[in-house]
Design an enzyme around this catalytic site. Structure first.
Site, PDB file in Angstrom:
ATOM      1  N   TRP A 121       0.828  -1.204   0.000  1.00  0.00           N
ATOM      2  CA  TRP A 121       0.000   0.000   0.000  1.00  0.00           C
ATOM      3  C   TRP A 121       0.868   1.262   0.000  1.00  0.00           C
ATOM      4  O   TRP A 121       0.399   2.341   0.322  1.00  0.00           O
ATOM      5  CB  TRP A 121      -0.918   0.000   1.223  1.00  0.00           C
ATOM      6  CG  TRP A 121      -2.040  -0.987   1.122  1.00  0.00           C
ATOM      7  CD1 TRP A 121      -3.318  -0.740   0.693  1.00  0.00           C
ATOM      8  CD2 TRP A 121      -2.005  -2.376   1.469  1.00  0.00           C
ATOM      9  NE1 TRP A 121      -4.074  -1.899   0.727  1.00  0.00           N
ATOM     10  CE2 TRP A 121      -3.290  -2.920   1.206  1.00  0.00           C
ATOM     11  CE3 TRP A 121      -1.013  -3.231   1.940  1.00  0.00           C
ATOM     12  CZ2 TRP A 121      -3.604  -4.249   1.421  1.00  0.00           C
ATOM     13  CZ3 TRP A 121      -1.333  -4.569   2.154  1.00  0.00           C
ATOM     14  CH2 TRP A 121      -2.608  -5.062   1.892  1.00  0.00           C
TER      15      TRP A 121
ATOM     16  N   CYS B 199      -6.603  -5.237  -1.682  1.00  0.00           N
ATOM     17  CA  CYS B 199      -7.750  -6.050  -1.252  1.00  0.00           C
ATOM     18  C   CYS B 199      -8.512  -6.687  -2.405  1.00  0.00           C
ATOM     19  O   CYS B 199      -8.894  -7.853  -2.339  1.00  0.00           O
ATOM     20  CB  CYS B 199      -8.687  -5.230  -0.373  1.00  0.00           C
ATOM     21  SG  CYS B 199      -9.572  -3.912  -1.216  1.00  0.00           S
TER      22      CYS B 199
ATOM     23  N   HIS C 188     -13.634  -1.877   0.852  1.00  0.00           N
ATOM     24  CA  HIS C 188     -12.809  -3.056   1.125  1.00  0.00           C
ATOM     25  C   HIS C 188     -13.491  -4.251   0.470  1.00  0.00           C
ATOM     26  O   HIS C 188     -14.721  -4.385   0.512  1.00  0.00           O
ATOM     27  CB  HIS C 188     -12.643  -3.276   2.628  1.00  0.00           C
ATOM     28  CG  HIS C 188     -11.774  -4.455   2.955  1.00  0.00           C
ATOM     29  ND1 HIS C 188     -10.552  -4.668   2.355  1.00  0.00           N
ATOM     30  CD2 HIS C 188     -11.965  -5.507   3.801  1.00  0.00           C
ATOM     31  CE1 HIS C 188     -10.019  -5.780   2.824  1.00  0.00           C
ATOM     32  NE2 HIS C 188     -10.860  -6.299   3.703  1.00  0.00           N
TER      33      HIS C 188
ATOM     34  N   ASP D   4     -11.759 -13.353   4.390  1.00  0.00           N
ATOM     35  CA  ASP D   4     -10.973 -12.203   3.945  1.00  0.00           C
ATOM     36  C   ASP D   4      -9.496 -12.593   3.882  1.00  0.00           C
ATOM     37  O   ASP D   4      -8.901 -12.955   4.892  1.00  0.00           O
ATOM     38  CB  ASP D   4     -11.172 -11.030   4.913  1.00  0.00           C
ATOM     39  CG  ASP D   4     -10.672  -9.711   4.358  1.00  0.00           C
ATOM     40  OD1 ASP D   4      -9.917  -9.731   3.372  1.00  0.00           O
ATOM     41  OD2 ASP D   4     -11.032  -8.658   4.920  1.00  0.00           O
TER      42      ASP D   4
ATOM     43  N   ASP E 112     -20.315   1.542  15.208  1.00  0.00           N
ATOM     44  CA  ASP E 112     -20.644   2.960  15.308  1.00  0.00           C
ATOM     45  C   ASP E 112     -19.351   3.771  15.331  1.00  0.00           C
ATOM     46  O   ASP E 112     -18.319   3.320  15.830  1.00  0.00           O
ATOM     47  CB  ASP E 112     -21.436   3.249  16.592  1.00  0.00           C
ATOM     48  CG  ASP E 112     -22.873   2.760  16.483  1.00  0.00           C
ATOM     49  OD1 ASP E 112     -23.288   2.371  15.374  1.00  0.00           O
ATOM     50  OD2 ASP E 112     -23.559   2.767  17.523  1.00  0.00           O
TER      51      ASP E 112
ATOM     52  N   GLU F 294     -30.801   0.241   8.865  1.00  0.00           N
ATOM     53  CA  GLU F 294     -30.316   1.250   9.810  1.00  0.00           C
ATOM     54  C   GLU F 294     -31.481   1.880  10.576  1.00  0.00           C
ATOM     55  O   GLU F 294     -32.562   2.104  10.034  1.00  0.00           O
ATOM     56  CB  GLU F 294     -29.568   2.362   9.061  1.00  0.00           C
ATOM     57  CG  GLU F 294     -28.270   1.888   8.404  1.00  0.00           C
ATOM     58  CD  GLU F 294     -27.157   1.679   9.412  1.00  0.00           C
ATOM     59  OE1 GLU F 294     -27.416   1.781  10.621  1.00  0.00           O
ATOM     60  OE2 GLU F 294     -26.021   1.402   8.979  1.00  0.00           O
TER      61      GLU F 294
ATOM     62  N   GLU G 222     -31.482  -3.681  14.321  1.00  0.00           N
ATOM     63  CA  GLU G 222     -30.103  -3.253  14.082  1.00  0.00           C
ATOM     64  C   GLU G 222     -29.454  -2.762  15.378  1.00  0.00           C
ATOM     65  O   GLU G 222     -28.299  -3.094  15.675  1.00  0.00           O
ATOM     66  CB  GLU G 222     -30.087  -2.153  13.013  1.00  0.00           C
ATOM     67  CG  GLU G 222     -28.677  -1.784  12.514  1.00  0.00           C
ATOM     68  CD  GLU G 222     -28.112  -0.578  13.224  1.00  0.00           C
ATOM     69  OE1 GLU G 222     -26.892  -0.357  13.136  1.00  0.00           O
ATOM     70  OE2 GLU G 222     -28.895   0.128  13.900  1.00  0.00           O
TER      71      GLU G 222
ATOM     72  N   TYR H  85      -6.908   4.221   0.037  1.00  0.00           N
ATOM     73  CA  TYR H  85      -8.269   3.684   0.132  1.00  0.00           C
ATOM     74  C   TYR H  85      -8.486   2.920   1.422  1.00  0.00           C
ATOM     75  O   TYR H  85      -9.621   2.654   1.835  1.00  0.00           O
ATOM     76  CB  TYR H  85      -8.574   2.793  -1.079  1.00  0.00           C
ATOM     77  CG  TYR H  85      -8.096   1.370  -0.958  1.00  0.00           C
ATOM     78  CD1 TYR H  85      -8.935   0.365  -0.486  1.00  0.00           C
ATOM     79  CD2 TYR H  85      -6.805   1.011  -1.313  1.00  0.00           C
ATOM     80  CE1 TYR H  85      -8.496  -0.935  -0.378  1.00  0.00           C
ATOM     81  CE2 TYR H  85      -6.363  -0.279  -1.213  1.00  0.00           C
ATOM     82  CZ  TYR H  85      -7.208  -1.258  -0.750  1.00  0.00           C
ATOM     83  OH  TYR H  85      -6.765  -2.544  -0.633  1.00  0.00           O
TER      84      TYR H  85
END
Length: 782
Positions: A333, A369, A428, A451, A493, A540, A545, A614
């Site tokens: 990166w 990624c 991502h 991932d 959050d 949301e 949620e 990014y």
């Protein structure tokens, strides 16, 4: 014998699944046309035994050669004709010939029944590639006809460096009269003289990988045995078409997309400026299956672990990155890719995987990624595990397992850079893979997040997942593997803190919708974008949620972080016209400030814009200013914000991303205003125009056009061009391109495969990234 009828399975037991209806039965009439079987007289037999050299038999075995096979309708049941018994001399002579295997035919042709019914006919090469939980056929040539009353035969399959029966890596396959589900078994389905065809069944829990085959022959009396090692290997894959396999996917269109489609779309950019690029996964391409098996071998995972897709996926997520195990791709990166390939220049997994395999496991430079994700999609689809690349916009990177994304300000409301270790990536890319999860409570099978980008370690290794998407959605972060990290990426959050005079911090603001937007993947059967945010999180502001967030937070490092809701009557947001600013021009945004109260409000907005990778890591601030704002009751005010090209032209990094941070305090109420907005400067596309008719074996061309959007010269421009079934990937060195200049490149190639194809091109240049294009080409048969 002339007129002899053998009862066999009409479908030869290939492709049989558990629970399937029994195949139809047919009658075969086997005879040698125009010839009548003659019996040998007793005198001739005696003379032949006394002087065999003077009276040789044309065929010492009393079996006919099949020249013709006729299918006839089943007649009314009738007594079987009595077969003439061989004389004692003949029977003794046959027994004296030891049964052995002369050759084995794995019936592995791409167009043959095995590979067609196992959905492996797209793989390159002529090896036998099969899927577990499904029957397949092999054919053997023996030294003499097989006699079930006196002969024994079994198969041995071995995989891994130390095959063991107890580990399922050495499989002994017995001969049976009827095949049963969930067992390794073999059955003779056709016998023609010395040729025997077997139908072999594998369980849906079989170890996947490369197997060697040995056939052992003997007698029921336990006398000496003979063995034959097949010169060809068998590749066993996972089976999404088999209900008993844990990777079973019950939708044919989804299987076509997530297992068989070798081309896809990957999304990038920002939530307000979503970009898409075509990617050649190429899982069926020459050398890719071998490369995937090599990765499994290099991982040092015990061969027995390859039966469980959870283990396989977890290992693959570690092996795709080279961080700690010499895996496939080196992450970079830094913006300096001078000793490798820029991540944004790749548009195919094929070159990466073949390079890794041909170098005996030397990591390939470089990846970010979306490259890690694309290669993971290729490997998983190649092995038979349904997979897709998934992009999350505004993706949080939680560094302290707090399940919150924390932003710290000093007493003057200036960001404290050294404390702001948590980051929010513009986007991502990771993967979803499909499987049951018998290791978790019921209801957590289906899509699993995995991932391969090296971000944080999991049990000491840079890997992530598989984490149940259902568990992520409900906040059950205590379920394995790595569910807290993925939950924070999509639903944490954003908490703002201000340093007090005594050095402590107070929570001044929270954003509940800052993370996890427009989670995207390619739609099934089309190139459209499918939004799958609802799979990862509830709507949301819904009660579900909030419950999920609070459930997850109880297992984080800051379980008491949430403050009581604050009354807010002034809001600030940033808006963008159309698709947003373009590279090479001034960037213009609109700041909308609203007063929702019946009283006037005053504030001073502090703005700063920084160039950003990014990944959310800031390179440096390039512009700061203060904007006094006075609002009448219920007034909305729009402030035009402009960043001139001259201020950012020499500052940009990969992805051309910037972050605008706004902060302020309302004088009358002491309410804190805070907003962070990321945006990118859009780059032009490569235009690809096919020229001529697209026909297999006939040369055609494509014109690739690119216009430099910058008023400055681009140095060392390279085009990368590839099209599966059209031409192999290669580089075209263009050199320097002047400001606002246009480059036209004409590619000549000969299509090799019919059907819909995609020609993909990308531009590699340090000053300009994420420039690519694609052309759809339908190739006709010659």
């Amino acid at each position: 014998m002339p007129g002899e009828r053998l009862s066999v399975r009409g479908t030869s037991d290939v492709g049989r699944f558990p629970g399937a209806a029994p195949p139809t039965r047919v009658e075969l009439t086997i005879h040698k046309a125009g010839e009548k079987k003659q019996e040998e007289g007793g005198c001739r037999r005696w003379f032949r035994k006394m002087c065999p050299c003077c009276c040789k038999r044309q065929n010492s075995l009393s079996y006919d050669v099949t020249d013709k096979v006729e299918l006839v309708k089943p007649p009314t049941p009738a007594p079987e004709p009595v077969k003439p018994k061989p004389e004692n001399g003949e029977a003794k002579e046959m027994e004296e010939i030891q049964l052995s295997v002369r050759s084995v035919d794995l019936l592995s042709s791409k167009t043959g029944q095995n590979r067609r019914e196992h959905h492996t006919d797209l793989y390159h090469g002529e090896e036998l590639i099969i899927r577990r939980g499904q029957t397949f056929q092999i054919e053997m040539e023996l030294s003499r006809p097989f006699n079930a009353d006196t002969d024994k035969l079994h198969l041995d399959l071995k995989t891994g460096p130390l095959p063991m029966v107890s580990k399922g890596t050495h499989v002994i396959i017995p001969m049976v009269d009827q095949l049963e589900d969930e067992y390794w078994e073999a059955k003779i389905v056709e016998q023609d003289g010395t040729t025997v065809k077997l139908s072999v069944n594998s369980p849906a829990t079989a170890v996947c990988g490369l197997y060697g085959l040995t056939v052992t022959c003997g007698s029921v009396k336990g006398e000496s045995t003979t063995t034959h090692n097949s010169s060809s290997n068998i590749v066993m894959l996972f089976n999404p078409w088999c209900e008993e396999d844990t990777v079973f996917l019950d939708d044919e269109e989804e299987r076509k997309e997530y297992v068989l489609n070798d081309i896809g779309r990957i999304y990038y950019g920002t939530e307000k400026q979503i970009g898409a690029r075509t990617w050649n996964f190429g899982q069926f391409h020459e050398g890719i299956l071998e490369a995937c098996l090599f990765i499994l071998e290099k991982s040092d995972m015990p061969a027995s672990g390859r039966a469980d897709p959870v283990n396989v996926v977890r290992v693959i997520s570690a092996m795709i990155n080279a961080q700690d195990d010499f895996g496939v791709l080196v992450g970079n990166w830094s913006g300096d890719y001078s000793d490798g390939v820029s991540p944004s220049s790749w548009s195919s997994s094929v070159e990466i995987l073949r390079k890794y395999h041909s170098s005996n496991g030397t990591p390939v430079s470089y990846g970010q990624c979306w490259v890690f994700s694309a290669v993971t999609t290729t490997v998983l689809r190649c092995l038979g595990i349904p997979a897709r690349s998934v992009t999350n916009f505004q993706s949080a990177h939680d560094t302290d397992v707090s399940l919150t994304t924390d932003v710290f300000f000093d007493e003057e409301m200036q960001p404290i850079d050294y404390l702001n270790r948590d980051s929010v990536w513009n986007f991502h890319v990771w993967n979803d893979c499909w499987m049951a999860r018998p290791d978790l409570p019921p209801g957590h099978g289906g899509w699993q997040a995995v991932d391969s980008t090296p971000q944080e370690t999991s049990q000491g290794t840079f890997r992530c997942g598989p984490a149940s998407v259902n568990a992520i959605r409900s906040g059950q972060v205590y379920l394995k593997h790595d569910t807290p990290f993925v939950f924070a990426e999509v639903n944490s959050d954003k908490i703002y803190w201000q340093r007090n005079l005594d050095g402590t911090f107070s929570q001044i603001h929270s954003e509940k919708k800052a993370v996890g937007h427009f989670i995207s993947t390619k739609a099934v059967g089309s190139d459209e974008r499918a939004d799958i945010t609802h799979l990862y999180k509830h709507q949301e502001d819904s009660e579900e949620e909030r419950i999920a967030v609070e459930t997850a937070s109880r297992y984080g490092s800051k379980p008491n972080v949430y403050s009581s809701p604050m009354a807010e009557d002034v809001s600030v947001e940033v808006k963008m016209d159309g698709e947003g600013p373009r590279m090479g021009a001034d960037a213009q945004l609109s700041i909308l400030v609203k007063n929702l109260s019946s009283q006037p409000r005053r504030t001073t907005l502090h703005s700063q814009v920084a160039v950003m990778y990014y990944t959310g890591v800031l390179k440096g601030t390039i512009k700061k200013e203060q904007m006094p704002v006075e609002l009448l009751p219920n007034e909305e005010k729009t402030i035009e914000w402009i960043l001139p090209y001259q201020q950012y032209q020499n500052q940009l990094v990969d992805q051309a991303a910037l972050m605008l941070t706004l902060s302020g305090r309302v004088s009358e109420t002491q309410q804190v205003l805070a907003n962070q907005t990321t945006f990118r400067l859009r780059t032009p596309d490569l235009t690809i125009k096919p020229l001529g008719d697209a026909v297999v074996g006939k040369e055609m061309a494509a014109k690739i056009t690119f216009t430099n959007p910058l008023p400055r010269m681009l140095k060392g421009v390279i085009f990368r061009v590839e099209g599966l079934g059209l031409q192999k990937g290669h580089e075209v060195v263009v050199g320097d391109v002047g400001g606002h200049s246009t480059v036209t490149l004409t590619e000549h190639f000969i299509p090799t495969q019919p059907g819909p194809r995609k020609l993909v091109a990308s531009l590699d240049c340090k000053q300009l990234t994420q420039v690519h294009g694609v052309a759809d080409i339908v190739v006709l048969e010659q």
